[in-house]
Design a protein around this motif. Structure first.
Motif, PDB file in Angstrom:
ATOM      1  N   ARG A  14       0.623  -1.128  -0.075  1.00  0.00           N
ATOM      2  CA  ARG A  14       0.095   0.086  -0.251  1.00  0.00           C
ATOM      3  C   ARG A  14       0.659   1.545  -0.020  1.00  0.00           C
ATOM      4  NH1 ARG A  14      -5.411   0.742   2.237  1.00  0.00           N
ATOM      5  NH2 ARG A  14      -5.198  -1.504   2.723  1.00  0.00           N
ATOM      6  N   GLN A  15       0.176   1.849  -0.426  1.00  0.00           N
ATOM      7  CA  GLN A  15       1.476   3.467  -0.923  1.00  0.00           C
ATOM      8  C   GLN A  15       1.297   4.107   0.373  1.00  0.00           C
ATOM      9  OE1 GLN A  15       0.988   5.360  -4.342  1.00  0.00           O
ATOM     10  NE2 GLN A  15       3.206   6.522  -4.556  1.00  0.00           N
ATOM     11  N   ASN A  16       1.625   4.962   0.571  1.00  0.00           N
ATOM     12  CA  ASN A  16       1.536   6.032   1.897  1.00  0.00           C
ATOM     13  C   ASN A  16       1.049   7.335   1.346  1.00  0.00           C
ATOM     14  OD1 ASN A  16       1.661   8.062   3.484  1.00  0.00           O
ATOM     15  ND2 ASN A  16       2.595   6.717   4.930  1.00  0.00           N
ATOM     16  N   GLN A  26       4.684   8.222  -0.331  1.00  0.00           N
ATOM     17  CA  GLN A  26       4.331   8.059  -2.135  1.00  0.00           C
ATOM     18  C   GLN A  26       5.987   6.947  -1.537  1.00  0.00           C
ATOM     19  OE1 GLN A  26       6.237  11.099  -4.651  1.00  0.00           O
ATOM     20  NE2 GLN A  26       3.482  11.256  -4.790  1.00  0.00           N
ATOM     21  N   LYS A  27       6.185   6.580  -1.128  1.00  0.00           N
ATOM     22  CA  LYS A  27       6.872   4.555  -0.563  1.00  0.00           C
ATOM     23  C   LYS A  27       5.585   4.109  -0.154  1.00  0.00           C
ATOM     24  CE  LYS A  27      10.749   6.303   1.935  1.00  0.00           C
ATOM     25  NZ  LYS A  27      11.866   6.584   2.567  1.00  0.00           N
ATOM     26  N   TYR A  28       5.799   2.758  -0.603  1.00  0.00           N
ATOM     27  CA  TYR A  28       5.038   1.322  -0.431  1.00  0.00           C
ATOM     28  C   TYR A  28       5.722   0.660   0.707  1.00  0.00           C
ATOM     29  CZ  TYR A  28       3.127   2.768  -5.043  1.00  0.00           C
ATOM     30  OH  TYR A  28       2.924   3.537  -6.596  1.00  0.00           O
ATOM     31  N   ARG A 148      -4.348   0.651  -3.620  1.00  0.00           N
ATOM     32  CA  ARG A 148      -4.574   1.758  -4.426  1.00  0.00           C
ATOM     33  C   ARG A 148      -5.941   2.526  -3.632  1.00  0.00           C
ATOM     34  NH1 ARG A 148      -1.503   1.630  -8.956  1.00  0.00           N
ATOM     35  NH2 ARG A 148       0.888   2.480  -9.146  1.00  0.00           N
TER      36      ARG A 148
END
Length: 216
Positions: A14-16, A26-28, A148
């Motif tokens: 899940r992307q932050n 934007q890191k996963y 997402r």
């Protein structure tokens, strides 16, 4: 179901997208795919398959009573120890009070208490291993989906989770067309596949440090 000490752990990404946490933005982050939950009947069947000599109805009855009695007993201030598993015990969520506040007429002890929590403390070596990094040595990590959140463009309210097979996402990311499986992302209208934390290291989500800070 054959008994085994080697487990397969399905993991999603899940992307932050929380801009307040620029270090994680934007890191996963990896999280456990916790969409599936075993019911009381499912647990009873699992126990039966693992050699429990009691009948299925009897196992279900005991589990149902356990779920009823543990909260009842702990709400009276008692801990409940299950040998080989761990201890259930109550704790309080409390705010503080000064001596001056407590000296005021009409002050009540109950005004300090914001909630009662049921805690669990694993006591056996096996359970402690499950709740630590040692669990990773017993797991084969299996890729699940990239998650997402799709939101309304005006209200920014979450509509659903869009799921893309992780193998497809990675192959598209790397430009490897031959490795990309057929099919496209799917919608999860429930919006809760794998939980809502993007890498909460302390919350059994299989994430990494940084995913919890600031939330998703």
């Amino acid at each position: 179901m054959a008994q085994t000490n080697f487990l397969t752990l399905k993991v999603n990404l899940r992307q932050n997208l929380n801009q307040r946490n620029q270090a994680a933005y934007q890191k996963y982050y990896a999280e456990v795919d916790s969409e599936k939950t075993l019911t009381t009947l499912g647990l009873a069947k699992h126990l039966k398959d693992h050699g429990c000599l009691a009948g299925l109805d009897a196992i279900q009855a005991v589990l149902a009573k356990l779920a009823e009695c543990v909260p009842e007993i702990t709400s009276q201030g008692y801990g409940v120890m299950l040998d080989g598993l761990g201890k259930f015990y109550p704790t309080l969520k409390s705010k503080g009070a000064t001596e001056a506040e407590m000296a005021e007429e009409g002050w009540q002890l109950s005004s300090l208490i914001k909630g009662v929590r049921l805690r669990f403390l694993p006591t056996s070596k096996q359970m402690q291993n499950i709740t630590s990094k040692q669990m990773l040595t017993r797991c084969a990590v299996e890729g699940g989906n990239l998650i997402r959140a799709v939101r309304d463009q005006q209200t920014k309210k979450k509509l659903y989770d869009e799921l893309t097979p992780l193998a497809k996402f990675l192959s598209d990311l790397r430009g490897d067309e031959t490795a990309a499986p057929s099919g496209s992302g799917s919608q999860n209208q429930g919006g809760n596949t794998g939980g809502n934390t993007g890498g909460n290291e302390g919350g059994n989500t299989g994430g990494t440090t940084g995913g919890e800070e600031g939330g998703m």
